[in-house]
Design an enzyme around this catalytic site. Structure first.
Site, mmCIF file in Angstrom:
data_model
loop_
_atom_site.group_PDB
_atom_site.id
_atom_site.type_symbol
_atom_site.label_atom_id
_atom_site.label_comp_id
_atom_site.label_asym_id
_atom_site.label_seq_id
_atom_site.Cartn_x
_atom_site.Cartn_y
_atom_site.Cartn_z
ATOM 1 N N SER A 48 -12.759 -117.377 -6.179
ATOM 2 C CA SER A 48 -13.526 -117.880 -5.839
ATOM 3 C C SER A 48 -13.730 -119.158 -6.007
ATOM 4 C CB SER A 48 -14.196 -116.542 -6.202
ATOM 5 O OG SER A 48 -14.548 -114.833 -6.437
ATOM 6 N N ASP A 121 -20.724 -111.235 -13.714
ATOM 7 C CA ASP A 121 -20.502 -111.734 -12.480
ATOM 8 C C ASP A 121 -20.552 -111.444 -11.863
ATOM 9 O OD1 ASP A 121 -18.295 -112.155 -11.064
ATOM 10 O OD2 ASP A 121 -16.802 -111.513 -12.040
ATOM 11 N N ARG A 123 -19.802 -111.581 -8.334
ATOM 12 C CA ARG A 123 -19.926 -111.538 -7.282
ATOM 13 C C ARG A 123 -18.878 -109.958 -6.525
ATOM 14 N NH1 ARG A 123 -13.671 -114.219 -9.818
ATOM 15 N NH2 ARG A 123 -14.656 -112.985 -11.710
#
Length: 189
Positions: A48, A121, A123
């Site tokens: 990422s 997080d 993502r």
């Protein structure tokens, strides 16, 4: 999922000669950096974006070190790095810098994200399944320390996890401790 895909192109780099291809998912443009030929089991790093680490060399994280170690590994063993545009665990650059400011006041990375109204997080990895399917990849060796990536992929069997061992520095010791103790990262030492 409506994805635009670029033509493949050569990318000579200081890590070796790669083929690149871009995948446009809405406003996000992801990049595959590949070294062929692929074997039956493909070495894959899902990375990422981290502008402060990857481009500027921030010592607050281990992102650049992980990216460079992965590119060196792929150059030597073939495979691909899937570079996802998910800055700051997908909270964006502005919010990431605001999180940095909170960290300067004593919050850890998770606490800072929570203060800004985000999960630890944010993502997601659906685009990775799309990319692997595009390349016809069904089995991978995943270069990661992140258990969420091990559980987040649906389109390919993870045959092996290849750890990325990075030495801590005085600026990222607490960051790595939070990743290990609170996020379950498999930080082999």
């Amino acid at each position: 999922m409506n994805i635009e895909i670029s033509q493949p192109a050569n990318l000579p780099s200081r890590f070796g000669m790669f083929k690149v291809k871009a995948f446009k998912e809405g406003a996000k443009e992801h990049l595959v950096i590949a070294k062929e030929p692929f074997g039956e089991v493909v070495n894959v790093r899902i990375h990422s974006e981290c502008l402060t680490g990857d481009a500027i060399g921030s010592l607050k994280c281990d992102c650049r070190d992980q990216l460079e170690a992965s590119l060196k590994y792929i150059e030597e063993h073939n495979g691909m790095v899937i570079y996802l545009r998910q800055e700051g665990r997908n909270i964006g650059l502005l919010n990431k810098i605001n999180a940095y400011a909170l960290q300067d006041k004593g919050f850890d990375t998770i606490e800072a994200n929570h203060q800004l109204g985000f999960k630890a997080d944010e993502r997601t990895y659906e685009i990775v399944d799309f990319i692997l399917k595009h390349y016809g990849i069904t089995k991978i060796n995943l270069l990661t320390n992140n258990p969420k990536k091990l559980m987040g992929l649906k389109g390919a069997q993870i045959v092996n996890r290849i750890p990325i061992v990075i030495k801590a520095n005085k600026y990222n010791e607490d960051y790595l401790k939070v990743k290990k103790e609170q996020m379950g990262h498999l930080l082999d030492k």
